[in-house]
Design an enzyme around this catalytic site. Structure first.
Site, PDB file in Angstrom:
ATOM      1  N   GLU A  66      -1.073  -8.530   5.497  1.00  0.00           N
ATOM      2  CA  GLU A  66      -0.662  -8.727   6.896  1.00  0.00           C
ATOM      3  C   GLU A  66      -1.846  -8.747   7.855  1.00  0.00           C
ATOM      4  O   GLU A  66      -1.677  -9.082   9.023  1.00  0.00           O
ATOM      5  CB  GLU A  66       0.355  -7.650   7.316  1.00  0.00           C
ATOM      6  CG  GLU A  66      -0.197  -6.241   7.512  1.00  0.00           C
ATOM      7  CD  GLU A  66      -0.416  -5.479   6.211  1.00  0.00           C
ATOM      8  OE1 GLU A  66      -0.267  -6.069   5.126  1.00  0.00           O
ATOM      9  OE2 GLU A  66      -0.755  -4.282   6.298  1.00  0.00           O
ATOM     10  N   HIS A  70      -3.300  -5.236   1.753  1.00  0.00           N
ATOM     11  CA  HIS A  70      -2.687  -5.496   3.065  1.00  0.00           C
ATOM     12  C   HIS A  70      -2.798  -6.972   3.443  1.00  0.00           C
ATOM     13  O   HIS A  70      -3.701  -7.340   4.204  1.00  0.00           O
ATOM     14  CB  HIS A  70      -3.406  -4.676   4.136  1.00  0.00           C
ATOM     15  CG  HIS A  70      -3.173  -3.206   4.047  1.00  0.00           C
ATOM     16  ND1 HIS A  70      -2.191  -2.558   4.734  1.00  0.00           N
ATOM     17  CD2 HIS A  70      -3.811  -2.254   3.327  1.00  0.00           C
ATOM     18  CE1 HIS A  70      -2.221  -1.271   4.468  1.00  0.00           C
ATOM     19  NE2 HIS A  70      -3.196  -1.063   3.605  1.00  0.00           N
ATOM     20  N   CYS A  73       0.835  -1.209   0.000  1.00  0.00           N
ATOM     21  CA  CYS A  73       0.000   0.000   0.000  1.00  0.00           C
ATOM     22  C   CYS A  73       0.874   1.266   0.000  1.00  0.00           C
ATOM     23  O   CYS A  73       1.483   1.569  -1.014  1.00  0.00           O
ATOM     24  CB  CYS A  73      -0.989  -0.042   1.154  1.00  0.00           C
ATOM     25  SG  CYS A  73      -2.435   0.970   0.842  1.00  0.00           S
TER      26      CYS A  73
HETATM   27  N1  GLN Z   1      -3.490   6.401   0.765  1.00  0.00           N
HETATM   28  C1  GLN Z   1      -2.281   6.124   1.482  1.00  0.00           C
HETATM   29  C2  GLN Z   1      -1.106   6.896   0.890  1.00  0.00           C
HETATM   30  O1  GLN Z   1      -1.250   7.590  -0.050  1.00  0.00           O
HETATM   31  C3  GLN Z   1      -1.964   4.636   1.495  1.00  0.00           C
HETATM   32  C4  GLN Z   1      -2.987   3.895   2.313  1.00  0.00           C
HETATM   33  C5  GLN Z   1      -2.450   2.675   2.993  1.00  0.00           C
HETATM   34  O2  GLN Z   1      -1.251   2.435   3.061  1.00  0.00           O
HETATM   35  N2  GLN Z   1      -3.351   1.912   3.555  1.00  0.00           N
HETATM   36  O3  GLN Z   1      -0.028   6.763   1.401  1.00  0.00           O
END
Ligand code: GLN
Length: 198
Positions: free
Chosen positions: A179, A177, A83
């Site tokens: 995890e 995610h 992410c």
């Molecule tokens: N939207 C977040 C960002 O731009 C990422 C979201 C996340 O890691 N769950 O960093």
């Protein structure tokens, strides 16, 4: 020469560090949070967790981790970004803050918050190239997607037609995610990548 346990760092300036440490430990790795440049020695791999990439970027630079991390990536250290971690590994960002930088390494353009804001978080079972045992439950939280990927990038998974998991050499990234789901297969894949270069 291979050692008995892999040492895998989890970048711990911001984000969901503990969950990654827990999964990696359950797979037999020695996993610990990384906050200082001196903690970057003797790693077999590094995880960059989810969180907020703009904050993570600022803190990585404030903690003098930016240049050492770039050097490790350039040197071939296996790194897995989830992410916000995917955003940190992307060479290019769409919808980044004007001053936002990334560590880079992955020849991809990542679009931040592409699937919507926090309220639009969702879960989906997705096929993941190379993982046995059926689809992976993917949890997306303000997730990015990969808008374009260079020729050297392997696309490993898609959701809603969008690229959400990629690998390029020793770098692995997912928009989602793994995890938090109790399914350790993505981390297992990363641990195997770390063993390959150990
Ligand atoms: N939207 C977040 C960002 O731009 C990422 C979201 C996340 O890691 N769950 O960093």
């Amino acid at each position: 020469m291979s050692r008995s346990a892999l040492t895998i760092g989890v970048l711990a300036v911001q984000g969901d560090v503990r969950e990654h440490v827990r999964v990696l430990t359950s797979l037999g790795a020695q996993a610990h949070g990384i906050r200082r440049p001196t903690e970057l020695t003797d790693l077999d791999g590094l995880v960059i967790p989810g969180g907020e990439s703009t904050t993570m970027d600022k803190l990585v630079r404030a903690f003098d981790l930016f240049d050492p991390l770039r050097a490790l990536i350039a040197g071939g250290l296996p790194v897995y970004g989830s992410c916000a971690g995917m955003i940190m590994l992307a060479d290019r960002i769409a919808e980044g803050r004007p001053d936002q930088q990334t560590l880079g390494g992955l020849d991809i353009t990542v679009r931040r918050n592409a699937f919507g804001r926090q309220v639009d978080s969702f879960e989906e079972d997705i096929d993941f190239v190379g993982l046995d045992g059926g689809p992976v439950r993917a949890v997306f939280i303000r997730a990015p997607w990969v808008e374009d990927a260079g020729d050297g990038v392997d696309v490993l998974a898609r959701a809603a037609g969008r690229i959400v998991a990629v690998r390029q050499g020793a770098l692995l990234a997912t928009s989602f995610h793994p995890e938090v789901t109790g399914d350790a297969r993505v981390h297992e894949l990363f641990v195997e990548m770390c063993k390959d270069v150990q």
